[in-house]
Design a protein around this motif. Structure first.
Motif, PDB file in Angstrom:
ATOM      1  N   ALA A   1       0.792  -1.268   0.085  1.00 31.37           N
ATOM      2  CA  ALA A   1       0.013   0.085   0.021  1.00 31.37           C
ATOM      3  C   ALA A   1       0.759   1.239   0.108  1.00 31.37           C
ATOM      4  O   ALA A   1       0.384   2.188  -0.740  1.00 31.37           O
ATOM      5  N   ILE A   2       1.920   1.364   0.719  1.00 27.63           N
ATOM      6  CA  ILE A   2       2.647   2.485   0.821  1.00 27.63           C
ATOM      7  C   ILE A   2       3.405   2.800  -0.412  1.00 27.63           C
ATOM      8  O   ILE A   2       3.314   4.005  -0.677  1.00 27.63           O
ATOM      9  N   PHE A   3       3.696   1.917  -1.294  1.00 23.39           N
ATOM     10  CA  PHE A   3       4.377   1.946  -2.384  1.00 23.39           C
ATOM     11  C   PHE A   3       3.439   2.306  -3.404  1.00 23.39           C
ATOM     12  O   PHE A   3       3.765   3.450  -4.310  1.00 23.39           O
ATOM     13  N   VAL A   4       2.193   1.859  -3.393  1.00 24.49           N
ATOM     14  CA  VAL A   4       1.211   2.566  -4.322  1.00 24.49           C
ATOM     15  C   VAL A   4       0.967   4.026  -4.068  1.00 24.49           C
ATOM     16  O   VAL A   4       0.600   4.666  -4.961  1.00 24.49           O
ATOM     17  N   ALA A   5       0.791   4.211  -2.659  1.00 28.17           N
ATOM     18  CA  ALA A   5       0.330   5.662  -2.621  1.00 28.17           C
ATOM     19  C   ALA A   5       1.653   6.562  -2.733  1.00 28.17           C
ATOM     20  O   ALA A   5       1.406   7.587  -3.518  1.00 28.17           O
ATOM     21  N   ILE A   6       2.725   6.104  -2.839  1.00 19.49           N
ATOM     22  CA  ILE A   6       4.024   6.910  -3.396  1.00 19.49           C
ATOM     23  C   ILE A   6       3.907   6.914  -4.676  1.00 19.49           C
ATOM     24  O   ILE A   6       4.109   8.228  -5.547  1.00 19.49           O
ATOM     25  N   GLY A   7       3.312   5.890  -5.474  1.00 22.78           N
ATOM     26  CA  GLY A   7       3.122   5.910  -7.008  1.00 22.78           C
ATOM     27  C   GLY A   7       2.118   7.167  -7.457  1.00 22.78           C
ATOM     28  O   GLY A   7       2.310   7.916  -8.192  1.00 22.78           O
ATOM     29  N   TRP A   8       1.119   7.078  -6.739  1.00 23.37           N
ATOM     30  CA  TRP A   8       0.011   8.051  -6.922  1.00 23.37           C
ATOM     31  C   TRP A   8       0.620   9.598  -6.649  1.00 23.37           C
ATOM     32  O   TRP A   8       0.073  10.680  -7.488  1.00 23.37           O
ATOM     33  N   TRP A   9       1.302   9.603  -5.497  1.00 26.44           N
ATOM     34  CA  TRP A   9       1.798  11.004  -5.277  1.00 26.44           C
ATOM     35  C   TRP A   9       2.973  11.276  -6.401  1.00 26.44           C
ATOM     36  O   TRP A   9       2.902  12.706  -6.593  1.00 26.44           O
ATOM     37  N   ILE A  10       3.540  10.574  -6.781  1.00 26.00           N
ATOM     38  CA  ILE A  10       4.553  10.920  -7.938  1.00 26.00           C
ATOM     39  C   ILE A  10       3.842  11.434  -9.253  1.00 26.00           C
ATOM     40  O   ILE A  10       4.128  12.408  -9.911  1.00 26.00           O
ATOM     41  N   LEU A  11       2.731  10.528  -9.550  1.00 29.56           N
ATOM     42  CA  LEU A  11       2.030  10.781 -10.892  1.00 29.56           C
ATOM     43  C   LEU A  11       1.306  12.046 -11.031  1.00 29.56           C
ATOM     44  O   LEU A  11       1.395  12.763 -11.820  1.00 29.56           O
ATOM     45  N   PHE A  12       0.711  12.543  -9.665  1.00 25.95           N
ATOM     46  CA  PHE A  12      -0.236  13.664  -9.609  1.00 25.95           C
ATOM     47  C   PHE A  12       0.392  14.852  -9.071  1.00 25.95           C
ATOM     48  O   PHE A  12      -0.223  15.870  -8.951  1.00 25.95           O
TER      49      PHE A  12
ATOM     50  N   PRO B   1       4.737  -6.017 -13.696  1.00 27.94           N
ATOM     51  CA  PRO B   1       5.495  -6.302 -12.731  1.00 27.94           C
ATOM     52  C   PRO B   1       5.115  -5.731 -11.373  1.00 27.94           C
ATOM     53  O   PRO B   1       5.897  -6.139 -10.405  1.00 27.94           O
ATOM     54  N   PHE B   2       4.190  -5.032 -11.398  1.00 24.32           N
ATOM     55  CA  PHE B   2       3.902  -4.256  -9.863  1.00 24.32           C
ATOM     56  C   PHE B   2       2.429  -4.782  -9.582  1.00 24.32           C
ATOM     57  O   PHE B   2       1.766  -5.257 -10.279  1.00 24.32           O
ATOM     58  N   SER B   3       1.893  -4.397  -8.167  1.00 25.88           N
ATOM     59  CA  SER B   3       0.950  -4.787  -7.599  1.00 25.88           C
ATOM     60  C   SER B   3      -0.304  -3.900  -8.682  1.00 25.88           C
ATOM     61  O   SER B   3      -0.059  -2.911  -9.328  1.00 25.88           O
ATOM     62  N   GLU B   4      -1.499  -4.536  -8.389  1.00 29.15           N
ATOM     63  CA  GLU B   4      -2.470  -4.015  -9.323  1.00 29.15           C
ATOM     64  C   GLU B   4      -2.962  -2.614  -9.093  1.00 29.15           C
ATOM     65  O   GLU B   4      -3.232  -2.020  -9.860  1.00 29.15           O
ATOM     66  N   GLY B   5      -2.711  -1.992  -8.007  1.00 31.75           N
ATOM     67  CA  GLY B   5      -3.362  -0.628  -7.790  1.00 31.75           C
ATOM     68  C   GLY B   5      -2.019   0.189  -7.961  1.00 31.75           C
ATOM     69  O   GLY B   5      -2.006   1.607  -8.114  1.00 31.75           O
ATOM     70  N   PHE B   6      -0.819  -0.128  -8.133  1.00 31.65           N
ATOM     71  CA  PHE B   6       0.092   0.760  -8.609  1.00 31.65           C
ATOM     72  C   PHE B   6      -0.057   1.158  -9.971  1.00 31.65           C
ATOM     73  O   PHE B   6      -0.214   0.602 -10.860  1.00 31.65           O
ATOM     74  N   PRO B   7       0.153   2.892  -9.979  1.00 32.63           N
ATOM     75  CA  PRO B   7      -0.266   3.338 -11.397  1.00 32.63           C
ATOM     76  C   PRO B   7       0.554   3.065 -12.497  1.00 32.63           C
ATOM     77  O   PRO B   7       1.992   3.447 -12.175  1.00 32.63           O
ATOM     78  N   VAL B   8      -0.025   2.678 -13.567  1.00 27.74           N
ATOM     79  CA  VAL B   8       0.951   2.524 -14.793  1.00 27.74           C
ATOM     80  C   VAL B   8       1.671   3.724 -15.073  1.00 27.74           C
ATOM     81  O   VAL B   8       2.820   3.624 -15.572  1.00 27.74           O
TER      82      VAL B   8
END
Length: 526
Positions: A250-261, A482-489
């Protein structure tokens, strides 16, 4: 057969059936069209049509920047994501305002000075000046055109719901009718009409958001009542990361969204090309905080409406007869006074029209100006180029309308796909390229291609396969992700593009032809 091809139909969208809302909506549409006519009378050249002749001041620039990012996504896609994922989706709305600050710091002055140093009207023009490469110009134009289709489809998907809510017409006619009005408005007014419509709707949206926030909290029983109902139904709905997957990821997915937006904001061409329009450099000073604060206020709609509606559904107070995409219109129409609903829905009409106009302008310019110039076949007559640009608007509108017509992809997901396309393609070549003398055209080409490939492979291809009925193929492609389903492409594509850009640029810095153009030295030292 026709029945199976129809897009999302009436579903749970209520019809206003209210003279106040109908009047507001009709008047706003009339105002939008009249602004388009006025813009047509002010448009004498491609410069006027695409960048308003560098005539925009501080408040108009800031409000335009905020509104083109918010648009229909904030009213339809935003509440939809919050309704689906709870407080987890707020990662998007908390990080986007930061994106304005980042974008202003790294690009605002450089983009505006670039427009003075050379005659730049589009992002591809600017990137050609920086890298002196037709390949970079052509690939930039191609990436803009591809991303515009997904993003424009987002706004058209929102438009069909708003038209249905205000005028009581079937969703299918809301889509086609709204697309026709949008096309008329865009062909007539260009960017001159767009920025002034942006300004009007931005003010309206901010006022309406405050009222919606107050009514939504009251409707949901306050934050305490909302939180209690959501936590009782599913604790992940009030968790910062719960809706993003397993606790480990979850924390990596949240970071992924932070980077993207946040960082990804600086790659949105419909935002960063607005800096070309600035009257001068001094008015850029206060644009970032104005845009960021305005976006934060307008996001209260998504935050409050999405959470309140989900909380009341979980508590059994209301029955869910609507889809997630319909949460915003349903709440405004059923649970706020007529005047507030009229204000919000009218502002949404203008928001969708003006933002779509921005997309159509940059996409059409890519087709009529950037790609032909990259191929060595520029349109040399300005009037002809203007007419071809206006003609390209029609093709993009029809294509994006078709995407909405045949796809049941959520509005919010379409929006994130378009955002990811732009972020991956343009953050490296624009942000790094205009701040790093060592950037090379080979690095830019590698970044654009790499970002597009990742986005197309893991976003566009699975979506197209699902629509075509090849669900197994789509699942097979996504199984390779290669990443979890919630991690933004889009984040993966952005990181891949940045790594390629830096690595290839370092490897090719000593090649002939990669010297920084002499007139850009002062620009990169600002």
């Amino acid at each position: 057969m026709i029945e199976t091809l129809l897009p999302l139909q009436e579903g749970g969208i209520p019809v206003a059936d209210d003279p106040v809302i109908l009047a507001f909506g009709s008047i706003y549409l009339l105002i939008v069209v009249l602004i388009g006519v006025w813009g047509y009378l002010q448009t004498n050249s491609t410069d006027d049509f695409l960048i308003t002749g560098k005539s925009v001041g501080t408040w108009v620039l800031a409000m335009t920047a905020f509104s083109v990012i918010q648009s229909g996504f904030g009213f339809v896609g935003g509440p939809e994501l919050v309704f689906e994922f709870g407080t987890t989706a707020l990662w998007i709305f908390f990080t986007a305002p930061l994106g304005f600050l980042i974008t202003w710091v790294v690009l605002a002055k450089r983009m505006r000075v670039l427009a003075d140093i050379r005659h730049t009207l589009t992002l591809a023009d600017g990137m050609y000046v920086r890298y002196e490469s037709d390949w970079v110009r052509g690939l930039t134009g191609l990436a803009v055109a591809v991303g515009v289709i997904a993003y424009l489809a987002t706004n058209l998907a929102a438009l069909q719901f708003v038209m249905r809510a205000i005028f009581g017409i079937p969703v299918i006619w809301g889509l086609f009718g709204g697309a026709f009005i949008l096309l008329l408005y865009s062909v007539l007014g260009g960017m001159i009409a767009g920025v002034w419509t942006d300004f009007i709707q931005a003010i309206t949206m901010i006022i309406g958001a405050v009222f919606v926030f107050a009514y939504a909290l009251s409707f949901g029983g306050g934050m305490e009542g909302i939180s209690r109902n959501l936590a009782t139904a599913d604790p992940t709905l009030i968790s910062p990361f719960g809706g993003l997957g397993t606790p480990t990821a979850a924390i990596f997915v949240a970071i992924g969204w932070w980077i993207l937006f946040s960082i990804g904001t600086a790659g949105q061409p419909h935002l960063i090309t607005k800096f070309y329009m600035s009257r001068n450099l001094t008015i850029l000073k206060w644009g970032a905080p104005i845009a960021a604060f305005s976006y934060a206020i307008s996001s209260l709609i998504a935050f409050s409406a999405g959470l309140s509606m989900r909380a009341q559904v979980e508590a059994g107070a209301i029955e869910q007869t609507f889809s997630a995409s319909e949460v915003g219109p349903v709440f405004v129409l059923e649970f706020t006074p007529s005047i507030v609903a009229a204000l919000i829905l009218a502002a949404l009409l203008a928001a969708i029209m003006s933002t779509s106009d921005s997309f159509l302008n940059i996409g059409a310019a890519a087709i009529s100006r950037d790609i032909p110039r990259a191929m060595g076949r520029p349109i040399t007559d300005d009037k002809t180029e203007l007419r071809v640009t206006q003609g390209a608007l029609t093709g993009l509108t029809l294509l994006s309308t078709g995407v909405v017509y045949y796809s049941e992809t959520l509005v919010g997901i379409l929006g994130t796909i378009g955002w990811g396309f732009f972020a991956a393609a343009f953050v490296p070549i624009a942000v790094l390229g205009l701040n790093w003398k060592g950037a090379t055209k080979e690095g830019a080409i590698a970044a654009i291609v790499g970002g597009l490939v990742v986005n197309i492979l893991y976003s566009a291809v699975p979506m197209a396969a699902e629509v075509a009925g090849f669900g197994g193929f789509a699942a097979g492609v996504l199984a390779l992700y290669p990443f979890s389903e919630g991690f933004p492409v889009g984040t993966v594509a952005l990181l891949v593009a940045m790594i390629l850009f830096i690595g290839v640029s370092i490897a090719t810095q000593d090649r002939a032809g990669n010297e920084l153009p002499a007139d850009l030295h002062a620009l990169l030292e600002r």
